[in-house]
Design an enzyme around this catalytic site. Structure first.
Site, mmCIF file in Angstrom:
data_model
loop_
_atom_site.group_PDB
_atom_site.id
_atom_site.type_symbol
_atom_site.label_atom_id
_atom_site.label_comp_id
_atom_site.label_asym_id
_atom_site.label_seq_id
_atom_site.Cartn_x
_atom_site.Cartn_y
_atom_site.Cartn_z
ATOM 1 C CG ASP A 1 -20.643 16.443 -117.146
ATOM 2 O OD1 ASP A 1 -20.506 15.554 -118.012
ATOM 3 O OD2 ASP A 1 -19.708 16.779 -116.395
HETATM 4 C C1 BGC Z 1 -17.360 14.610 -117.700
HETATM 5 C C2 BGC Z 1 -17.354 15.535 -118.890
HETATM 6 C C3 BGC Z 1 -17.226 14.735 -120.159
HETATM 7 C C4 BGC Z 1 -18.353 13.716 -120.212
HETATM 8 C C5 BGC Z 1 -18.310 12.872 -121.462
HETATM 9 C C6 BGC Z 1 -18.365 13.497 -117.844
HETATM 10 O O1 BGC Z 1 -18.265 12.571 -116.819
HETATM 11 O O2 BGC Z 1 -17.591 15.349 -116.525
HETATM 12 O O3 BGC Z 1 -16.302 16.455 -118.781
HETATM 13 O O4 BGC Z 1 -17.227 15.578 -121.264
HETATM 14 O O5 BGC Z 1 -18.247 12.858 -119.087
HETATM 15 O O6 BGC Z 1 -17.227 12.025 -121.484
#
Ligand code: BGC
Length: 763
Positions: free
Chosen positions: A289
């Site tokens: 993530d």
């Molecule tokens: C989220 C993810 C997301 C990523 C990109 C993160 O903060 O937890 O689910 O895909 O950001 O936007």
């Protein structure tokens, strides 16, 4: 290789020439420096904000990588992927920098949060799950994939398959709710929708199941906080939708932010290697993530960013998603000191290059910008979105059959509440590339449907409510809700009540503004924000028959409404065509058929609450575990009313007794005794009476959506095999198939009463 693995491989490979891929990967890798390898394993945020936006985004407090730094890295061949670029011309420009600007010419893979649509916005994922309609879910993500691929996006950070049992957690809106069986089915349908026949299909994109694993069980429902789950809970619930996504061929898995049982999920070897790859045979690539690799230092786990990168790679994270300053930029140092092995590093690079080859990017890295415009404007996509919104709405209450409304008998309708005519809120959270001009609000939908025949008056009545702490998405233009200029709340409130009093029917739209739900949107209460309850009470108090439309992504405290408002329809955040769908539902062109994908609590103090709890001391007082409030849900899991009327009978099991590996076939007769066509979700629940571990009072083990014409009926069949009875037993520390007596219930919700039994005898 097992048959299942081989099938997964085939699905993942799509139509590309699988056999040539390893040789092409070897050839490329033999020319790559350690920095270039580390670069392939790095994904950068790359932002251009809409007009009206104030700052560069980035999760949390980080400001995100500066575009010029990313472009410099591109020139050095040190970027594997970018996220957040959606403009095809910009994608082509950046792709040219990667392909033409470096001696190896390795194309970029573009990723994006394609959560519930790109340009055509579908109902939010929890709503899609409430349709229990796997075909609609698959079709929706196929449309989203087509639009995304057309602009040059290759990979969706979706589906979110996190089980969510605590609605304080804002990301409940992104998943399929509390239940692993429903969650697994919805996960697989989404993977099929995104990927089609596999990663190589031209109008599809890679599906990335996230967030592995347990993210939804954050302590106190507070996003990003730690998670402590027993192995039994993980295996019997939280991991099942991930396994289903992997078996459906998902090409990617994203790690989770938090600690799982004391070990950060983003460096958790047990999860990322032992379970994901060794037990399930996952052959795709793992991404962290955003900034989760650097965060290993924040967790107090890694000593510094070099250690963080090395340990993430060793645990099984192939690609780092970096808001800025990737930890993986330090991998060459870690390689030099032996902190990371060349084998582990190469395994990751190989997986990324394989994905790019399977996508066909080396042969065709650019997109057709004109073609993209056409795909985004395809009217058929809007039709799919409207049908999805119709199927996902859940009718929670319909006293005296107030709904459906009869346009022939009405002269005026009052629509009240700021959410009723807010384009941005109708779309819900986690969308960025929407078109507000074509978004149909509830007010728009009703006005269009009723045209000149019925007068539709609208008054917001109250100010929009605001968060105490701003949302990280507020920085995107138009995301923070605002009142119209010069808004006089007292005068507006009076006007709302007076149009309601004068109308034949009042429709109140209430819920949460879209920036109050999603990531970083946990809450300590479930009340309707702002003065919405007061407004609802004033409107209902006029005596005009009132319909409440709930716009939400989590259950809200509707105790007052559930006793005092005759009709309540949960419309969720219904998307681009939301208002059109709502108008069709209110006037009976289609009957509501959605069912709740979570238990709807009465109040926040009951959380977490699941229908599949085990039985314990004093079970007859299960509904009185608190002295101040029933401990039952306001609306149970699987519940949802219809304009049709369904009766269930003749529940039969073909074998009264089977061996542990045996299968029974269950049949039930379902009749629609009403005078209108309607769809019903027939649900089957199972309970094991005794065994090596206590088992839940009931668990969903089958469902089928059937559409029955007026006065018709159908036999619905279910098959229950060992897989439906298998569970992870803490006592045995293993999967078991207990010999026991099993109860079955079949009906229209988790409180179904029609029951039968069968026995599993020892071999
Ligand atoms: C989220 C993810 C997301 C990523 C990109 C993160 O903060 O937890 O689910 O895909 O950001 O936007």
């Amino acid at each position: 290789m097992s048959e299942r693995l081989r099938r997964t491989e085939q699905r993942v490979s799509g139509g590309n020439d699988l056999d040539r891929i390893p040789a092409r990967v070897d050839e490329l890798m033999s020319q790559m420096t350690p920095s270039e390898k580390a670069g392939q394993l790095t994904q950068y945020f790359y932002f251009r904000l809409r007009a009206g936006a104030s700052a560069e985004p980035g999760a949390g407090t980080d400001q995100g990588a500066r575009p010029h730094l990313v472009e410099e890295a591109l020139g050095r061949g040190e970027v594997g992927s970018l996220l957040f670029v959606t403009d095809p011309a910009e994608i082509n420009r950046l792709q040219r920098l990667a392909v033409a600007g470096h001696r190896l010419g390795i194309p970029l893979m573009f990723g994006f949060d394609v959560i519930h649509g790109l340009r055509t916005i579908f109902p939010v994922p929890i709503a899609m799950a409430a349709s229990w309609d796997l075909e609609t879910i698959e079709r929706g993500q196929a449309v989203a994939a087509r639009e995304a691929r057309a602009v040059g996006i290759h990979w969706a950070f979706a589906p979110n398959v996190d089980i969510a049992r605590d609605p304080r957690w804002g990301r409940i809106v992104e998943g399929a709710g509390e239940d692993p069986f429903l969650g697994a089915a919805v996960a697989a349908a989404q993977v099929r929708g995104f990927q089609g026949t596999g990663v190589g299909q031209g109008d599809r994109i890679i599906a990335g199941a996230k967030h592995f694993a347990g993210y939804g069980a954050a302590l106190g429902g507070r996003d990003y906080d730690e998670v402590n789950l027993s192995e039994a809970e993980l295996r019997n619930a939280y991991l099942l939708p991930f396994q289903a996504a992997v078996e459906a061929g998902a090409g990617n898995v994203m790690t989770a932010y938090m600690d799982l049982n004391g070990v950060p999920a983003s460096a958790n070897r047990w999860l990322l290697t032992e379970i994901l790859r060794e037990e399930w045979g996952f052959g795709g690539f793992v991404v962290s993530d955003a900034n989760a690799v650097r965060n290993l230092v924040t967790h107090g786990f890694a000593a510094d960013v070099t250690d963080a990168g090395a340990r993430a790679v060793a645990a099984g994270v192939d690609m780092e998603m970096a808001i800025s300053d990737p930890a993986y930029a330090h991998l060459p140092e870690a390689l030099a000191t032996g902190a990371v092995s060349e084998t582990a590093l190469d395994a990751g690079v190989r997986r990324i290059l394989e994905a790019k080859l399977r996508l066909g990017l080396f042969d065709d890295p650019y997109v057709d910008e004109d073609g993209a415009r056409q795909v985004l404007a395809d009217p058929e996509h809007r039709e799919v979105a409207r049908a999805a919104a119709e199927r996902s709405a859940v009718l929670l209450r319909n006293e005296g059959f107030l709904l459906p409304l009869d346009a022939g008998r009405l002269t005026s309708l009052a629509v009240v509440g700021p959410l009723a005519h807010s384009r941005r809120d109708t779309l819900g959270p986690w969308v960025f590339d929407f078109d507000l001009d074509e978004t149909v609000t509830v007010v728009d939908g009703l006005r269009r449907k009723l045209a000149e025949r019925v007068r539709v008056d609208y008054a917001p009545g109250i100010r929009v409510a605001q968060r105490v702490f701003p949302s990280m998405f507020d920085m995107f233009g138009g995301n923070r809700p605002e009142d119209p200029e010069g808004f006089d709340e007292e005068a507006e409130f009076r006007r709302a009540v007076s149009i309601a009093r004068a109308a034949d029917i009042a429709v109140v739209v209430a819920g949460e503004w879209q920036n109050m739900i999603g990531e970083g949107a946990s809450r300590s209460s479930l009340e309707l924000p702002g003065r919405q309850l007061e407004l609802l009470q004033a409107v209902a108090g006029t005596g005009t028959p009132t319909v409440l439309l709930v716009m939400n992504g989590r259950p809200l405290d509707l105790r007052w409404a559930a006793e005092n408002v005759p009709a309540i329809l949960d419309i969720w955040y219904p998307g681009t065509q939301g208002g059109a769908a709502v108008a069709n539902l209110l006037f009976g062109e289609v009957s509501p058929s959605g069912k709740l994908p979570f238990s709807w609590p009465r109040t926040v103090g009951q959380i977490p609450m699941i229908y599949s709890h085990t039985r314990s001391h004093d079970p007859q007082k299960q509904g009185q575990r608190y002295w101040d409030e029933p401990s039952t849900p306001l609306f149970p899991f699987g519940y949802g009313l219809s304009y049709g009327q369904f009766t269930y009978s003749d529940l039969t099991v073909d074998h009264p007794s089977i061996p542990p590996d045996g299968t029974v076939s269950v049949s039930v007769h379902v009749a629609n005794t009403s005078d209108r066509e309607a769809a019903e979700v027939v649900q089957l629940y199972l309970h094991q009476r005794h065994g090596s571990a206590s088992r839940p009072v009931r668990e969903l083990k089958g469902f089928q959506r059937v559409t029955l014409a007026a006065g018709t009926s159908q036999h619905v069949q279910f098959t229950l095999g060992p897989g439906h009875r298998r569970h992870w037993s803490t006592a045995e520390r293993n999967w078991v198939l207990d010999s026991s007596i099993f109860d079955i219930w079949v009906g229209g919700s988790s409180t179904a009463e029609l029951t039968a039994t069968f026995e599993v005898t020892p071999t």
